[in-house]
Write a protein that holds these residues in place. Structure first.
Motif, mmCIF file in Angstrom:
data_model
loop_
_atom_site.group_PDB
_atom_site.id
_atom_site.type_symbol
_atom_site.label_atom_id
_atom_site.label_comp_id
_atom_site.label_asym_id
_atom_site.label_seq_id
_atom_site.Cartn_x
_atom_site.Cartn_y
_atom_site.Cartn_z
ATOM 1 N N LYS A 89 30.103 1.424 30.691
ATOM 2 C CA LYS A 89 31.096 0.478 31.196
ATOM 3 C C LYS A 89 30.721 -0.929 30.756
ATOM 4 C CE LYS A 89 30.047 1.492 35.349
ATOM 5 N NZ LYS A 89 29.994 1.287 36.814
ATOM 6 N N ALA A 90 31.668 -1.591 30.113
ATOM 7 C CA ALA A 90 31.487 -2.998 29.731
ATOM 8 C C ALA A 90 32.772 -3.735 30.073
ATOM 9 C CB ALA A 90 31.164 -3.100 28.249
ATOM 10 N N ILE A 91 33.126 -3.685 31.349
ATOM 11 C CA ILE A 91 34.421 -4.179 31.800
ATOM 12 C C ILE A 91 34.282 -5.449 32.636
ATOM 13 C CG2 ILE A 91 35.614 -1.985 31.650
ATOM 14 C CD1 ILE A 91 35.013 -1.485 34.577
ATOM 15 N N GLY A 92 33.246 -6.196 32.387
ATOM 16 C CA GLY A 92 33.078 -7.485 33.052
ATOM 17 C C GLY A 92 32.038 -7.452 34.144
ATOM 18 N N GLN A 93 31.473 -8.640 34.394
ATOM 19 C CA GLN A 93 30.448 -8.779 35.427
ATOM 20 C C GLN A 93 30.933 -9.729 36.512
ATOM 21 O OE1 GLN A 93 27.263 -9.287 32.082
ATOM 22 N NE2 GLN A 93 26.150 -8.695 33.920
ATOM 23 N N THR A 94 30.259 -9.671 37.662
ATOM 24 C CA THR A 94 30.688 -10.442 38.816
ATOM 25 C C THR A 94 29.534 -11.274 39.351
ATOM 26 O OG1 THR A 94 30.147 -8.594 40.292
ATOM 27 C CG2 THR A 94 32.405 -8.730 39.470
ATOM 28 N N LEU A 95 29.894 -12.336 40.055
ATOM 29 C CA LEU A 95 28.907 -13.218 40.666
ATOM 30 C C LEU A 95 28.380 -12.585 41.940
ATOM 31 C CD1 LEU A 95 27.532 -16.014 40.713
ATOM 32 C CD2 LEU A 95 29.518 -16.845 41.986
ATOM 33 N N GLU A 96 27.063 -12.608 42.099
ATOM 34 C CA GLU A 96 26.429 -12.087 43.300
ATOM 35 C C GLU A 96 25.794 -13.225 44.083
ATOM 36 O OE1 GLU A 96 23.693 -9.177 41.682
ATOM 37 O OE2 GLU A 96 25.043 -7.553 42.277
ATOM 38 N N GLY A 97 25.831 -13.133 45.396
ATOM 39 C CA GLY A 97 25.175 -14.144 46.223
ATOM 40 C C GLY A 97 26.045 -14.581 47.379
ATOM 41 N N ASP A 98 25.387 -15.015 48.446
ATOM 42 C CA ASP A 98 26.072 -15.511 49.634
ATOM 43 C C ASP A 98 25.770 -17.003 49.799
ATOM 44 O OD1 ASP A 98 27.021 -12.922 50.316
ATOM 45 O OD2 ASP A 98 25.049 -12.450 51.167
ATOM 46 N N ALA A 99 26.564 -17.656 50.639
ATOM 47 C CA ALA A 99 26.361 -19.065 50.958
ATOM 48 C C ALA A 99 26.331 -19.935 49.707
ATOM 49 C CB ALA A 99 25.075 -19.254 51.769
ATOM 50 N N LEU A 100 27.216 -19.620 48.766
ATOM 51 C CA LEU A 100 27.317 -20.397 47.531
ATOM 52 C C LEU A 100 28.331 -21.525 47.716
ATOM 53 C CD1 LEU A 100 27.478 -17.443 44.968
ATOM 54 C CD2 LEU A 100 25.525 -18.965 45.367
ATOM 55 N N PRO A 101 28.330 -22.508 46.825
ATOM 56 C CA PRO A 101 29.393 -23.527 46.877
ATOM 57 C C PRO A 101 30.764 -22.878 46.707
ATOM 58 C CG PRO A 101 27.582 -24.243 45.469
ATOM 59 C CD PRO A 101 27.321 -22.812 45.800
#
Length: 442
Positions: free
Chosen positions: A374-386
């Motif tokens: 699968k090379a269908i895009g990546q996502t941002l991980e993390g909480d309490a971000l701007p």
């Protein structure tokens, strides 16, 4: 033939040992001095050079090419590196055929541009091979900046901040610095440990400490970094991978392309990396191309890359598409995954052919597969971000986020095009804005 079996058909060591050296050697052998001078002599040294405008880092391309032509490659390297501190890596992986070389006057007139990327590599390699660092730190400012992510954006920001006299601590979740350059680029593009060599060279500026194994959200908090440092730059990239979202997507053999590429990048011997006989890659970007080509180079019999739109809509450049085809990769367009079939492990994957509006046409395609990437895009991980814009951190033109004292750049930030060279530019520009603020400017 194979000494280790993982699943039926998925094995390591498919090829003769000497084939791996040939397949994973440098994609573009470097120019020698004579070749570089000849290539430089083709430049018109345009006064209002369109190649500069096309470069995301605004390198003075005619100047550095003239410096090569006059026998001063180290001066050329400094011209490049003053704008793009990772000019060596960008010379290897930047899609120059879509940027500076496409804008070259020679390309418009003759269909054969000046070899800007290869000339950039010649100059930067010449300097870095001597172990020389052309920049000197300013007097210490007493200010401390935290950089989260040791990829192109983070390292670019760190270097510029250190050069301006600030002390920088770079945190990265992985075991090595480098980010995408170390873990996410095809092995044949940067062989012989170049990515780590460039990091080591970059750190010669001084004033930069790197702490690996430290991730935002688990080991670090944005609030804690704000309390400890005078400014924070977020450049941690995109750590998550989009789900396939079809029946059978959890079967054995359905893998993330980024993990496959990372395994190859970190392998001491690529011959030990297993690959299927029938490989299908889903996606249309650089990651998809890198995974497909490398599967073929490892000895997969059939490799098919399937993309949901037409080839003209693929994020991968025409050069990369042609490279994949030249290695024997079949490219299928206008098809979306429908289901993964198999008893426990993948044996086939089914696609719907779609029209220009992405609506199923009523026709389907089934491909034999023992490995699906699968090379269908990546996502941002993390909480309490701007504040986010879509699925990325919202930033203004200077890289400032919604949180005072926090900047962001690279793949995790909005507005970019997910290129190494763009990430470098965003890190550099954010660093300049951080410096302005820390120096008392607006």
């Amino acid at each position: 033939m194979a000494d280790k079996v993982f699943e039926p058909g998925i094995v390591a060591g498919r090829l003769a040992s000497d084939a791996y050296d040939a397949h994973f050697s440098d994609l573009h052998p470097p120019l020698d001095r004579h070749e570089a001078v000849v290539a430089a002599d083709r430049c018109y040294f345009c006064h209002d050079a369109p190649c500069i405008t096309a470069c995301p880092t605004d390198i003075d391309i005619p100047l550095f090419i003239r410096q090569i032509a006059t026998g001063t490659p180290d001066a050329a390297a400094k011209t490049i590196l003053s704008q793009n501190i990772m000019g060596g890596m960008c010379a290897r992986v930047c899609p120059t055929e879509q940027l500076c070389e496409e804008a070259c006057v020679r390309e418009a007139a003759e269909g054969k541009p000046v070899l800007i990327g290869q000339l950039q590599r010649f100059a930067t390699d010449h300097l870095q091979e001597q172990g020389v660092h052309p920049f000197v730190r300013a007097e210490p400012t007493g200010k401390r900046v935290a950089v989260v992510g040791a990829g192109p954006a983070g390292l670019s920001a760190a270097h510029r901040l250190a050069m301006l006299g600030h002390d920088v601590v770079v945190y990265d979740a992985r075991a090595k610095a480098g980010g995408l350059n170390e873990y996410g680029i095809a092995t044949y593009k940067t062989p012989d440990g170049f990515a780590q060599g460039e990091v080591d060279w970059l750190l010669k500026i001084g004033g930069i400490t790197i702490e690996t194994g430290r991730a935002l959200g688990t080991d670090l908090s944005l609030e804690g970094l704000q309390a400890e440092f005078d400014a924070v730059f977020l450049g941690m990239g995109l750590g998550g991978v989009n789900a396939l979202g079809v029946d059978g997507a959890d079967k054995d053999g359905v893998l993330d392309a980024v993990d496959f590429i990372e395994e190859l990048r970190q392998a001491s011997d690529v011959a030990t990396v297993p690959v299927g006989r029938d490989v299908v890659v889903i996606g249309g970007g650089m990651t998809a191309i890198d995974a497909a080509v490398q599967a073929k180079l490892l000895g997969a019999l059939n490799v098919t890359l399937v993309y949901r739109r037409g080839r003209d809509a693929m994020n991968a450049s025409v050069f990369e598409q042609d490279l994949a085809a030249s290695k024997g990769v079949r490219i299928v367009t206008h098809a979306t995954p429908k289901a993964v079939h198999g008893n426990g492990a993948v044996r086939e994957i089914e696609f719907d052919y779609v029209d220009a509006d992405m609506k199923p046409s009523g026709q389907t395609l089934r491909l034999a597969a023992d490995q699906v990437f699968k090379a269908i895009g990546q996502t941002l991980e993390g909480d309490a971000l701007p504040r986010l814009e879509g699925r990325k951190i919202a930033v203004d033109a200077t890289g400032q986020t919604s949180v005072k004292g926090v900047w962001a750049g690279g793949d995790c930030a909005s507005g970019g095009d997910d290129l190494t060279v763009t990430a470098v530019a965003e890190g550099r520009d954010a660093a300049m804005d951080i410096h302005t603020v820390l120096s008392g400017g607006a």
